[in-house]
Enzyme design. Structure first.
Site, mmCIF file in Angstrom:
data_model
loop_
_atom_site.group_PDB
_atom_site.id
_atom_site.type_symbol
_atom_site.label_atom_id
_atom_site.label_comp_id
_atom_site.label_asym_id
_atom_site.label_seq_id
_atom_site.Cartn_x
_atom_site.Cartn_y
_atom_site.Cartn_z
ATOM 1 N N LYS A 22 0.848 -1.209 0.000
ATOM 2 C CA LYS A 22 0.000 0.000 0.000
ATOM 3 C C LYS A 22 0.873 1.246 0.000
ATOM 4 O O LYS A 22 0.696 2.148 -0.817
ATOM 5 C CB LYS A 22 -0.880 0.008 1.245
ATOM 6 N N ASN A 23 1.875 1.274 0.876
ATOM 7 C CA ASN A 23 2.638 2.507 1.077
ATOM 8 C C ASN A 23 3.695 2.754 0.011
ATOM 9 O O ASN A 23 4.363 3.784 0.034
ATOM 10 C CB ASN A 23 3.247 2.533 2.480
ATOM 11 N N ARG A 92 -4.930 10.807 4.297
ATOM 12 C CA ARG A 92 -3.904 11.838 4.459
ATOM 13 C C ARG A 92 -2.841 11.728 3.376
ATOM 14 O O ARG A 92 -2.199 12.724 3.015
ATOM 15 C CB ARG A 92 -3.202 11.748 5.804
ATOM 16 N N ARG A 121 0.143 14.560 13.259
ATOM 17 C CA ARG A 121 0.692 14.295 11.919
ATOM 18 C C ARG A 121 0.697 15.547 11.026
ATOM 19 O O ARG A 121 0.082 15.583 9.973
ATOM 20 C CB ARG A 121 -0.067 13.142 11.256
ATOM 21 N N PRO A 122 1.364 16.600 11.460
ATOM 22 C CA PRO A 122 1.451 17.808 10.622
ATOM 23 C C PRO A 122 2.273 17.544 9.353
ATOM 24 O O PRO A 122 2.912 16.494 9.226
ATOM 25 C CB PRO A 122 2.166 18.806 11.532
ATOM 26 N N VAL A 123 2.208 18.485 8.413
ATOM 27 C CA VAL A 123 2.983 18.343 7.168
ATOM 28 C C VAL A 123 3.930 19.528 7.004
ATOM 29 O O VAL A 123 4.294 19.900 5.880
ATOM 30 C CB VAL A 123 2.050 18.206 5.937
ATOM 31 N N ASP A 124 4.348 20.096 8.123
ATOM 32 C CA ASP A 124 5.231 21.279 8.065
ATOM 33 C C ASP A 124 6.551 21.007 7.356
ATOM 34 O O ASP A 124 7.099 21.880 6.682
ATOM 35 C CB ASP A 124 5.485 21.793 9.494
ATOM 36 N N GLN A 125 7.053 19.791 7.448
ATOM 37 C CA GLN A 125 8.330 19.485 6.792
ATOM 38 C C GLN A 125 8.188 19.421 5.270
ATOM 39 O O GLN A 125 9.096 19.782 4.535
ATOM 40 C CB GLN A 125 8.891 18.148 7.319
ATOM 41 N N ASP A 309 4.307 0.573 12.294
ATOM 42 C CA ASP A 309 3.121 -0.053 11.700
ATOM 43 C C ASP A 309 2.970 -1.508 12.098
ATOM 44 O O ASP A 309 1.981 -2.144 11.743
ATOM 45 C CB ASP A 309 3.171 0.033 10.161
ATOM 46 N N ILE A 331 7.227 6.996 17.437
ATOM 47 C CA ILE A 331 6.943 7.766 16.216
ATOM 48 C C ILE A 331 5.673 8.596 16.356
ATOM 49 O O ILE A 331 5.648 9.782 16.020
ATOM 50 C CB ILE A 331 6.805 6.812 14.996
ATOM 51 N N ARG A 401 -8.702 -0.382 4.627
ATOM 52 C CA ARG A 401 -7.830 0.630 4.018
ATOM 53 C C ARG A 401 -6.487 0.016 3.626
ATOM 54 O O ARG A 401 -5.857 0.442 2.680
ATOM 55 C CB ARG A 401 -7.545 1.763 5.010
#
Ligand code: EPZ
Length: 426
Positions: A22-23, A92, A121-125, A309, A331, A401
């Site tokens: 999936k990933n 996401r 789980r921000p996406v600032d990076q 995971d 994590i 999912r």
């Protein structure tokens, strides 16, 4: 909402074919945006997250033929450079269109992914890296509005190791002007798989799989054909299920080299594991009651260390080990939602900060439990397979999912599991 009914206590025996990852599939499908030519992807798992990604790309104007495990994509006439909230809130990983849209079209409007059960789980990076490459980025009404005439190569050091951050920035860099160096890059095998596709499309990438990736921008990319790597988390999940119930299962298509940390811990627990290039076999003798294993301490960390995971699945195994174990999650800040549900099955788990202390029980007993997130639900399936008596797992849309035909694969191994179609709210 669908639910699983599982009558536990059976050993798992036989063979199962591992699906595509999936990933790896999600970023690879998004990479189709980087070219007007055709990208043919095979071994794509039949998952909700895959159909969500296909739906998102189709909405943008990407021509897609999706039949079974093959997806053929042509982004020669993309009209809509946007990932809307109603789709992003369900997955996401939609953020992975941001880098390719900016790289090829110079603009993008992508909804900020909302909150998630397992953490903020921000996406600032992702944003910081794209700004370093010259993108002008505003946040307006929950959307990332990004523009760049042409991205330029930069040296980017992310504050922490981020898997999709590395993937987004790698995809942005392949069409940028000049060289980009990603320091502190994630090393997951899925990133190596994505880099393989990009290189097949004409990109110039060195160091994928290490913590330093160097990308030399090119003017354009062409089409390619690619077979997605096997899913290492599905593989690990089945290995833990067999170790927990006792049995003897061969996983066809599995790539043991992507699971060293998990296999090491299973060996430490007392499971027997053999492997070759494209299969892994796990055997655990049935002793009294469950396959009695040794308790094993786990600390999640970035690849190649023990994957977050796989934390819930291994915790389920520890619930019936011969002694006490500790599982530390480093994590995500809230990835213990399966603990209360496992305790409903008779486990004895206490949480202290980001560590769960598990006292091995003689066995578990069936109860009604609720899935809360993708991998937590996998942990509950393992708990239910261990438990004597019947377990109902509600809200298994979480499981759908990330796992293809989980109940069919487990039934083929002798598990007594069936899906009950739910109606409305449960
Ligand atoms: C990927 O998520 C996976 N998803 C996750 O798998 C996996 O759990 C995670 O990597 C860690 O291995 C996909 O690949 C689609 P991160 P991702 O960015 O990329 C923080 C599953 O079960 N962070 O590596 O979103 C973040 O909050 C899913 O298949 C920032 O603070 O994870 C987390 O604490 C669940 N800012 C840590 O870094 C950022 O900009 C690692 O997150 C990015 C990340």
């Amino acid at each position: 909402m669908d639910r699983f009914l599982i009558a536990g206590g059976e050993p798992l025996v036989g063979e199962v074919v591992v699906s595509g990852a999936k990933n790896a599939s999600l970023p690879i499908l998004c990479a189709s945006l980087l070219t007007g030519e055709t990208l043919q992807v095979s071994n794509v798992p039949r998952l909700r997250d895959v159909s969500t990604t296909v739906k998102l790309l189709r909405q943008m104007g990407v021509q897609i033929e999706h039949a079974g495990e093959s997806v053929t994509l042509s982004a020669h006439s993309v009209e809509r450079l946007e990932a809307p909230y109603d789709l992003v809130k369900t997955m996401r990983a939609s953020i992975l269109v941001l880098g390719p849209l900016l790289a090829r079209f110079g603009e993008a409007r992508v909804s900020l992914p909302g909150g998630c059960g397992i953490g903020a789980r921000p996406v600032d990076q992702h944003i910081k890296g794209l700004q370093a490459m010259g993108a002008a980025i505003q946040i307006e009404q929950g959307y990332i509005i990004a523009r760049a005439k042409r991205l330029k190569g930069a040296r980017i050091v992310t504050d922490m190791v981020t898997v999709t951050g590395t993937e987004n920035l790698m995809m942005a860099a392949v069409l940028a002007d000049g060289e980009t160096v990603l320091e502190n890059a994630a090393r997951e095998p899925e990133i190596v798989d994505l880099a393989e596709v990009l290189v097949a499309m004409g990109a110039r990438i060195r160091g994928a799989g290490t913590d330093r990736i160097v990308i030399e921008g090119v003017a354009r990319l062409g089409g390619a054909k690619h077979r997605v790597m096997p899913d290492r988390i599905e593989t690990g999940t089945f290995l833990c299920a067999v170790a927990a119930t006792g049995g003897d299962v061969t996983l066809r298509g599995a790539r043991a080299s992507t699971l060293d940390a998990v296999i090491e811990k299973l060996l430490e627990a007392g499971a027997g594991i053999e492997s070759a290039d494209d299969w892994v076999r796990v055997r655990v003798p049935r002793t009294s009651g469950q396959g009695r294993l040794r308790p094993v301490n786990i600390r999640t960390s970035e690849y190649p260390a023990f994957p977050t995971d796989m934390q819930a699945q291994f915790m389920a195994l520890n619930c019936v080990a011969h002694g006490t174990s500790r599982v530390t999650e480093t994590i995500f800040e809230n990835r213990f939602m399966h603990v209360a549900e496992l305790n409903r099955l008779g486990a004895d788990i206490e949480i202290e900060g980001n560590t769960a202390i598990i006292k091995g029980a003689d066995g578990l007993s069936g109860a009604s439990v609720m899935a809360t997130d993708l991998r937590a639900s996998a942990g509950l399936v393992i708990g239910a397979l261990i438990a004597q008596g019947e377990t109902t797992i509600d809200r298994i849309y979480h499981l759908d999912r990330g796992y293809e035909l989980m109940e069919k694969k487990l039934s083929a191994l002798g598990a007594r599991i069936r899906r009950v179609a739910g109606s409305g709210q449960s």
